[in-house]
Design a protein around this motif. Structure first.
Motif, PDB file in Angstrom:
ATOM      1  N   SER A  50      39.599  42.162  32.318  1.00 60.55           N
ATOM      2  CA  SER A  50      40.757  42.527  32.070  1.00 60.55           C
ATOM      3  C   SER A  50      41.035  42.704  30.606  1.00 60.55           C
ATOM      4  O   SER A  50      41.621  43.713  29.978  1.00 60.55           O
ATOM      5  N   LEU A 271      37.199  47.817  35.993  1.00 63.42           N
ATOM      6  CA  LEU A 271      37.938  46.830  35.840  1.00 63.42           C
ATOM      7  C   LEU A 271      37.329  45.588  36.925  1.00 63.42           C
ATOM      8  O   LEU A 271      36.464  46.012  37.771  1.00 63.42           O
ATOM      9  N   ASP A 275      42.957  42.710  39.370  1.00 66.82           N
ATOM     10  CA  ASP A 275      43.856  42.778  38.090  1.00 66.82           C
ATOM     11  C   ASP A 275      45.124  43.241  38.373  1.00 66.82           C
ATOM     12  O   ASP A 275      45.353  44.288  39.538  1.00 66.82           O
TER      13      ASP A 275
END
Length: 353
Positions: A50, A271, A275
């Motif tokens: 992240s 990612l 997230d």
């Protein structure tokens, strides 16, 4: 009242999430964690992914060192999941979400044998076992089982972190370090008492990072219900403005909230498995439409780290240290395919550090 298309909302979310390099306004690891009101950290790797997607030249040791210095912590809060948080948010958010965690725990079949225990009784017993310090989860659950012999130890191992404000201490969560779960009371670890959250301030912070949005969206992010009156009160006081979406729903926002243009090109980004970018809205059309999300979901959660293209969930990926496997859920354009190759290089370089 501005009408915002789903495409504009997607781009606005990406800008506010600091995922568009030319529009970044937040600099530094701690500032980013504060702006996002925490990072999903149920697994160890996602918070590093992240931050690396949001901070140029991110050094994963920065997060590790902040955890070791107790300037950031790993703590179960929103949605009952572990987040990396600033001390301020750890001490304020946990009391705020605790009633929601209690509701979930009480309805869990796994936790049912512990439902007759009060939180006060569990906290008192756990404080004696931690004695102001930290204790491995095995020792904690065994000690609780000795105090509450009518409750199986596996039940207490699962229920205690939901009902007792215990955070995970290092080396858990440090970069490329192994370590089992060791718990400490958050107020003991941080040397400060728990606080009452300023809900008006929290609503504004949520909107700066995830807005424009509805009260239902903030409930999805936090699991805390009945937030509508707070939104409406702030709007009546002139502290929030409103927009509408394509379906005519009212969206609240901070007055100075930047709105992105529909034509803004978004980067293709890889990612982690989780997230808060795509876990924080009741209406997921702006980030992870249901038909795509269903493909990504397995029986026990997400099937793997996520790929986003043109602002939307578009696939998943895996990396074994040697090569990547990317599964796209739709045909990718030539530009997106080139972006994926750059993302592979970026992720490989990060994981090689």
């Amino acid at each position: 009242m501005t009408r915002l298309s789903t495409r504009a909302l997607t781009r606005t979310l990406w800008v506010r999430q600091q995922l568009v390099p030319e529009h970044r306004t937040v600099i530094g690891t701690t500032a980013m964690v504060d702006h996002l009101i925490g990072l999903q950290a149920q697994d160890n790797l996602p918070p590093y992914l992240s931050l690396a997607a949001r901070i140029d030249d991110f050094d994963p040791q920065d997060l590790s060192e902040l955890l070791e210095r107790r300037e950031l912590v790993r703590f179960r809060t929103m949605r009952g999941t572990v987040h990396v948080l600033t001390p301020r948010d750890a001490l304020g958010l946990r009391p705020w979400v605790q009633p929601a965690l209690d509701r979930v725990s009480a309805t869990s079949a796994q936790n049912k044998p512990a439902n007759h225990l009060t939180n006060d009784a569990l906290v008192e017993a756990a404080r004696k076992l931690t004695a102001g310090g930290s204790v491995p989860i095995g020792e904690l659950s065994a000690g609780l089982a000795a105090v509450f012999p009518d409750v199986p130890e596996p039940v207490l191992r699962h229920a205690a972190p939901e009902r007792v404000p215990l955070l995970q201490v290092p080396p858990r969560g440090l970069w490329k370090q192994s370590g089992g779960v060791v718990y400490a009371f958050a107020d003991d670890w941080l040397g400060s008492p728990f606080t009452a959250v300023d809900l008006s301030d929290l609503v504004r912070r949520y909107l700066r990072a995830y807005g424009p949005a509805t009260a239902a969206d903030m409930t999805k992010w936090s699991m805390v219900t009945r937030l509508g009156p707070a939104f409406k009160a702030l709007h009546r006081a002139g502290e929030l403005v409103t927009h509408t979406d394509e379906l005519g729903r009212t969206l609240y926002d901070v007055p100075d909230g930047a709105l992105a243009d529909e034509d803004l090109r978004l980067p293709t980004v890889m990612l982690g498995t989780y997230d808060n970018l795509f876990l924080s809205h009741a209406d997921r059309d702006r980030i992870a439409p249901d038909e795509v999300r269903r493909r990504w979901m397995g029986p026990n959660g997400g099937v793997g780290p996520t790929l986003f293209a043109d602002g939307l969930l578009a696939g998943s990926w895996r990396y074994d240290g040697d090569r990547f496997e990317v599964e796209a859920y739709r045909p990718l354009s030539a530009v997106e395919l080139r972006d994926v190759e750059r993302e592979k290089e970026r992720i490989a370089a990060l994981l090689a550090r």
